[in-house]
Design a protein around this motif. Sequence first.
Motif, mmCIF file in Angstrom:
data_model
loop_
_atom_site.group_PDB
_atom_site.id
_atom_site.type_symbol
_atom_site.label_atom_id
_atom_site.label_comp_id
_atom_site.label_asym_id
_atom_site.label_seq_id
_atom_site.Cartn_x
_atom_site.Cartn_y
_atom_site.Cartn_z
ATOM 1 N N ASN A 1 0.856 -1.188 0.000
ATOM 2 C CA ASN A 1 0.000 0.000 0.000
ATOM 3 C C ASN A 1 0.895 1.242 0.000
ATOM 4 O O ASN A 1 1.852 1.322 0.768
ATOM 5 N N PHE A 2 0.591 2.198 -0.870
ATOM 6 C CA PHE A 2 1.369 3.436 -1.025
ATOM 7 C C PHE A 2 2.782 3.200 -1.564
ATOM 8 O O PHE A 2 3.631 4.078 -1.469
ATOM 9 N N GLU A 3 3.046 2.020 -2.089
ATOM 10 C CA GLU A 3 4.370 1.767 -2.649
ATOM 11 C C GLU A 3 4.256 1.761 -4.174
ATOM 12 O O GLU A 3 3.180 1.724 -4.753
ATOM 13 N N TYR A 4 5.393 1.778 -4.843
ATOM 14 C CA TYR A 4 5.451 1.590 -6.282
ATOM 15 C C TYR A 4 6.821 1.058 -6.626
ATOM 16 O O TYR A 4 7.787 1.480 -5.980
ATOM 17 N N PRO A 5 6.999 0.131 -7.567
ATOM 18 C CA PRO A 5 6.029 -0.442 -8.512
ATOM 19 C C PRO A 5 4.907 -1.229 -7.811
ATOM 20 O O PRO A 5 5.090 -1.716 -6.701
ATOM 21 N N ARG A 6 3.816 -1.397 -8.553
ATOM 22 C CA ARG A 6 2.600 -1.915 -7.945
ATOM 23 C C ARG A 6 1.843 -2.786 -8.924
ATOM 24 O O ARG A 6 1.984 -2.609 -10.153
ATOM 25 N N PHE A 7 1.026 -3.709 -8.404
ATOM 26 C CA PHE A 7 0.309 -4.668 -9.255
ATOM 27 C C PHE A 7 -1.068 -4.972 -8.668
ATOM 28 O O PHE A 7 -1.312 -6.063 -8.158
ATOM 29 N N ASN A 8 -1.944 -4.014 -8.709
ATOM 30 C CA ASN A 8 -3.275 -4.196 -8.117
ATOM 31 C C ASN A 8 -4.374 -4.029 -9.164
ATOM 32 O O ASN A 8 -4.425 -2.993 -9.830
ATOM 33 N N LEU A 9 -5.238 -5.004 -9.280
ATOM 34 C CA LEU A 9 -6.426 -4.820 -10.107
ATOM 35 C C LEU A 9 -7.524 -4.254 -9.211
ATOM 36 O O LEU A 9 -8.524 -4.904 -8.921
ATOM 37 N N ASP A 10 -7.276 -3.025 -8.741
ATOM 38 C CA ASP A 10 -8.172 -2.420 -7.754
ATOM 39 C C ASP A 10 -9.351 -1.746 -8.453
ATOM 40 O O ASP A 10 -9.475 -0.521 -8.467
ATOM 41 N N CYS A 11 -10.207 -2.570 -9.052
ATOM 42 C CA CYS A 11 -11.376 -2.029 -9.736
ATOM 43 C C CYS A 11 -12.624 -2.802 -9.320
ATOM 44 O O CYS A 11 -12.543 -3.932 -8.846
ATOM 45 N N ALA A 12 -13.763 -2.166 -9.469
ATOM 46 C CA ALA A 12 -15.054 -2.839 -9.285
ATOM 47 C C ALA A 12 -16.052 -2.099 -10.162
ATOM 48 O O ALA A 12 -15.843 -0.922 -10.501
ATOM 49 N N PHE A 13 -17.096 -2.812 -10.577
ATOM 50 C CA PHE A 13 -18.147 -2.167 -11.360
ATOM 51 C C PHE A 13 -19.477 -2.306 -10.645
ATOM 52 O O PHE A 13 -19.829 -3.383 -10.149
ATOM 53 N N LEU A 14 -20.177 -1.183 -10.582
ATOM 54 C CA LEU A 14 -21.493 -1.117 -9.947
ATOM 55 C C LEU A 14 -22.468 -0.620 -11.001
ATOM 56 O O LEU A 14 -22.065 -0.177 -12.074
ATOM 57 N N ARG A 15 -23.754 -0.670 -10.678
ATOM 58 C CA ARG A 15 -24.711 -0.096 -11.609
ATOM 59 C C ARG A 15 -25.757 0.703 -10.836
ATOM 60 O O ARG A 15 -26.283 0.232 -9.820
ATOM 61 N N ALA A 16 -26.012 1.920 -11.329
ATOM 62 C CA ALA A 16 -27.066 2.751 -10.731
ATOM 63 C C ALA A 16 -28.411 2.333 -11.313
ATOM 64 O O ALA A 16 -28.532 2.108 -12.527
ATOM 65 N N TYR A 17 -29.387 2.203 -10.442
ATOM 66 C CA TYR A 17 -30.747 1.856 -10.860
ATOM 67 C C TYR A 17 -31.689 2.994 -10.513
ATOM 68 O O TYR A 17 -31.488 3.712 -9.530
ATOM 69 N N GLU A 18 -32.696 3.133 -11.355
ATOM 70 C CA GLU A 18 -33.802 4.034 -11.020
ATOM 71 C C GLU A 18 -35.096 3.282 -11.297
ATOM 72 O O GLU A 18 -35.223 2.659 -12.363
ATOM 73 N N ASN A 19 -36.036 3.318 -10.366
ATOM 74 C CA ASN A 19 -37.306 2.604 -10.518
ATOM 75 C C ASN A 19 -37.069 1.139 -10.881
ATOM 76 O O ASN A 19 -37.719 0.598 -11.778
ATOM 77 N N ASP A 20 -36.070 0.548 -10.197
ATOM 78 C CA ASP A 20 -35.768 -0.873 -10.365
ATOM 79 C C ASP A 20 -35.257 -1.236 -11.760
ATOM 80 O O ASP A 20 -35.242 -2.415 -12.130
ATOM 81 N N LYS A 21 -34.847 -0.199 -12.537
ATOM 82 C CA LYS A 21 -34.258 -0.473 -13.852
ATOM 83 C C LYS A 21 -32.911 0.233 -13.953
ATOM 84 O O LYS A 21 -32.713 1.271 -13.325
ATOM 85 N N PRO A 22 -32.003 -0.309 -14.744
ATOM 86 C CA PRO A 22 -30.725 0.389 -14.930
ATOM 87 C C PRO A 22 -30.963 1.836 -15.342
ATOM 88 O O PRO A 22 -31.796 2.099 -16.230
ATOM 89 N N ALA A 23 -30.269 2.768 -14.667
ATOM 90 C CA ALA A 23 -30.459 4.191 -14.976
ATOM 91 C C ALA A 23 -29.977 4.485 -16.394
ATOM 92 O O ALA A 23 -28.964 3.942 -16.845
#
Lengths: 690, 690
Positions: free
Chosen positions: B206-228
């Motif tokens: 953490n806070f070092e470099y070189p670094r090798f992190n796949l630090d990603c995630a995907f979310l989805r916003a919904y409106e009225n129970d449907k994808p926004a």
Amino acid sequence: MVRRVVFAVVFCAILATFARADEGMWLLNKLPKEEWKQKYGFTPTDDWTNHVRMSCVRIGAGGSGSFVSPDGLIMTNHHVASDAIGDVSDEKHDYARDGFYARTRSDELKCPNMEMDVLMQIEDVTAKVNAGITTDIAPADAQAMRKKAKAEIEKNAKEKTGLQPEIVTLYHGARFNLYLYKRYTDVRLVFAPEQQIAFFGGDNDNFEYPRFNLDCAFLRAYENDKPAKIEHYLKWSASGPKDGDLIFVAGHPGRTQRLYTMDHLRFLRDVYAPMLLTAHNQREVGLINFMARSSEAYRIGKEDLYGVQNSRKAYCGIHSGLLDERLMMRKQTAEDKLRAFVNADPKRKAAYASAWTELSSALNDVRPYYAEYFLIENRRANLCRHFDIARKLVRAADEKRKPDGDRLEEYREANLATLELGLFSAAPIYDDLEQFKFEDGLIRLGRFLGGDHSFMKTALAGKDAHTRAVELIAGTKLKDIAFRKKLYEGGSAAIAESDDPMIRLAREVDAPGRKVRKQYEDRFESVERSAYARIAQATFDMSGESVYPDATFTLRLNDGTVKGFDDAGTHIPAITTFAGLYERAAEHANTPPFDLPKRWADGKSKIDLSKPFNFISTNDIIGGNSGSPMFNEKAEVTGLVFDGNLPGLVWDFIFDMEKGRAVGVHSAAIIEALTKLYDAAPLAREITGK
Amino acid sequence: MVRRVVFAVVFCAILATFARADEGMWLLNKLPKEEWKQKYGFTPTDDWTNHVRMSCVRIGAGGSGSFVSPDGLIMTNHHVASDAIGDVSDEKHDYARDGFYARTRSDELKCPNMEMDVLMQIEDVTAKVNAGITTDIAPADAQAMRKKAKAEIEKNAKEKTGLQPEIVTLYHGARFNLYLYKRYTDVRLVFAPEQQIAFFGGDNDNFEYPRFNLDCAFLRAYENDKPAKIEHYLKWSASGPKDGDLIFVAGHPGRTQRLYTMDHLRFLRDVYAPMLLTAHNQREVGLINFMARSSEAYRIGKEDLYGVQNSRKAYCGIHSGLLDERLMMRKQTAEDKLRAFVNADPKRKAAYASAWTELSSALNDVRPYYAEYFLIENRRANLCRHFDIARKLVRAADEKRKPDGDRLEEYREANLATLELGLFSAAPIYDDLEQFKFEDGLIRLGRFLGGDHSFMKTALAGKDAHTRAVELIAGTKLKDIAFRKKLYEGGSAAIAESDDPMIRLAREVDAPGRKVRKQYEDRFESVERSAYARIAQATFDMSGESVYPDATFTLRLNDGTVKGFDDAGTHIPAITTFAGLYERAAEHANTPPFDLPKRWADGKSKIDLSKPFNFISTNDIIGGNSGSPMFNEKAEVTGLVFDGNLPGLVWDFIFDMEKGRAVGVHSAAIIEALTKLYDAAPLAREITGK
């Protein structure tokens, strides 16, 4: 509030039935013989007591042990010997991880930095220490007079007997005893199990029970390069203890504060404990990070980590106890009773009453600079080994020019051998570890003292802590023992001329450090001594001299019983077995810190699983007792103290045997393991004498 | 001393050549267009800026993200989404350990406690907030007037637009902007890799470099129970960045103190940082112990541990920087220059000079009770979830009866929806963990406040901390959401009548807590606002309004370059590759925290090992920027911010791009992993639009 008070009173009443039960860290020249006779029908003879006393050893700066063979064999804990085990290890031999057994005497490994003391004589020197001191002399002046008298007594004793003298301050200042020790400085490693079984369960199980630790190690004292010939050693019990047995412990409890005033306990609770725990928490987190760098970093860092974790867990328990109103109320009741006794008589009031108020003022006075004193001077600066060495060299040069009675205590003639043992020790120094410690230590000082403190300005020299740590550790030559010797022998001139950067730093911070130490000793410690001397005298007036003094890392004897306890409705039996060890490892899928060493995993079928492993007793112990022998009325070893349980942590300031217990290795477990797993029958025969 | 000053001056001179280089957390309505034109030949159009603004999202209480598809798909960091990943996991599904991918929309998992905000409008309301405030009004009174004005502005804006209003205090009080957000409260988890690859190397790297992190995630916003349905989202770059490329970051830097006075920085160094680090160190050690109890304890504790470790490491870096005289000298030089400018003109002196002295006095005044304010009130009591809920219920009952402008900020009408989202969240609560936290938190308060503090007396109720933690957590019904709702709806009467032990505790400590908060707000915060308003005005007078305000967890845009750095003579290249990941794991024998998830170990042959993985750039970021999109002049995603390096930690109070860097996941790495290892081609197609 009313309900709370009533509850506390009821609680006190219940505990009163246990009171004094097995409490007491008894001086060997002041045993409660009458009480023991009534409780056990056993009265120790003088021969018995002297035999026990001379069978016991005090180990280095913090542990206990005992002779268990006529050839100088010493039994202690693995964790007491662990610094030494680390010191004789190297990158190729990790005896902490793999264990060690010297099959022949010539295989025994010399530990580079170890002293063992056997207590040969005790003399009450209170009158000599206090000679000429009258009530009109200011505490700081009285303290200076005592210091000179003590140096003189020690010097004379050493010249006369050749033994190592130590004046022990009992009851925080009411009594002074001269202890004379026979000292062994050639100590060798004979046997150590794998750390993993000595410390099975790690920090998790530390201070817990049930428990499964083979926390033992065997060392041997040498004289003139030959095994020491020992007259007094403890024989081995054929069976070891069972539930309900009477059991004695003789060892060196380090420090208790049971006689402290309420104000002093609150100081511990609100000033000392938070400071200590903050320092420990920072170091623990730092060490875990350091050790994660590589397997070698893990090896060289783990001793420090175990030490910090142990102390952190112990002091967390003490701090929690100090926050517990039920316990504090018991202390308050006792103090109220004593103060009422003092105030009831005008003569006593005149003699003693001011002790509490003076101590209270001194505690308020010390608060603003306590962090400075504690961190920089009280041996806690703990920046790195090089800095410790540099400071000792700088101070030794100054102090050795002064008359003995004017020196700082650790530079008095009687203590120079110990100083030199540390200064010229061949114990390995690892630059990476020391560099981490310097940086971490400097940051710790910054946290407590602030960035504008002169120590910070001097130590940082306008750079960041990491840069300074790197350049100082890389630049100093203090790793070279010959270089240290040259500086030591060169005295003040050599120190003044040295351009070694660590010596320069130690020189630059020396005067401010001495100043805060003097301030502490003159304004706090002298008042503390004077106040406790009076409080102890008041206690003697009320209860006679049957009260035992707080622990002082000197030999004490204590009686107890092998006994389980009840925890939230569950009865915890007193004795565990080898079978329990294998069950606990399986419960945790044999993952660290519950993984068994290979020898133990593979050797399960060789062992009698029903044999006892660890056990608990009501013996009154504290840190420093680690490695103490546990024995029966015949002075035969039945166990080996290695821990107390969590409820016993408050014993620092209050004894309570409802749940508090001492934890020991059963004597039978040691023999079973040596013979069945370690192929160490010769060692087992030496121990059992068979 | 002379040498040190000269050195510092030289150092400043060298750094001056970089000065302002890529520094600047620019407000989106105040971009340095002229500067960018000169540096890059690129001038953002209003359309470009608006598009970027509305493509960005602010996530919950501390992270950033961006829309990357027209169907509401949001890209952020794994560590920003990790609370949510924990909340949708249970004993049978450990998505943090195993990763998660919703192959169809119906598999997407609703996160129980998540809000996302998109910034729709900005309006300067400084004049409205300060209306009627003259220089003869005392700071505390002026602050109360501002508070009322702000509540009124927010209420009106919400009624008029339906958007979520927030008045942002810029330059610590010189400017007030009304930000209006579109808020999404139905957010679902689409994809998360295994935490082990998202956080490869753990706290070590953490806070070092070189670094090798796949630090990603995907979310989805919904409106009225449907994808926004999203108009503004960032398209994907075909290649991602290479060394030397211009790169923008848009996100929500949380908090910086670059405009702080020297006295305020010293307060950070000597009061705030030590307190924060002490609290963190205690919690970290405690959590490590808690998690060692069992594998389930490990699972439920690790989110808290990662959070504490991250914050501890970050603040250690800041604290070290504050102790570094070279950096502090640069700050001092800048302050001296501004104060000389102020003092050079009698009118300016009359208007501004008192700001520094008033702030200095206020900082001295706050010191004695800062621990109390910080620990009990500043959202840091952190005793346990139940206590937080209890306190919110108790206060909401009181506050909701008051006029909006008189309420504590978090209970104002505009903020009630957020309050209720937290209060009635279905996120799991683990009694064991909360019990540990309560005990640990109470002990922390004891360490700072002492055992006689009224909060301790009330919370302990005459028992020890462990006993209290057990009985309160066992006794409260606040885990039951319906029970919370009933108390919330029942208002003051329901609270007053409740015999729930946690509600009772919250009730008992409420008045003293409010008192210290009011004292802090009246005596410190109001002075602070007033002083910084004047200091900022003096800065504007000297340099024009080209200076950017300190970070406020609101949207900022920043320019930078993909660029390596030199560390002790070694050049660290800007971009790492998949090959480097496998090398690092092998270096550490694939042991934690350098162990690869099975998918990665097994799938090595499927991957193009020469593809870029992580990279660094000179973008000016800080905590809160985690999850920020990195993009090119065409507003195409080229990366994802997830960290800064160690030398960048001091950016909290001073920007320095000699070695400090932002660390990002390369856009190509995300697509390579999704398609080759996670069998997630549909998600990759949605992202790339192919």
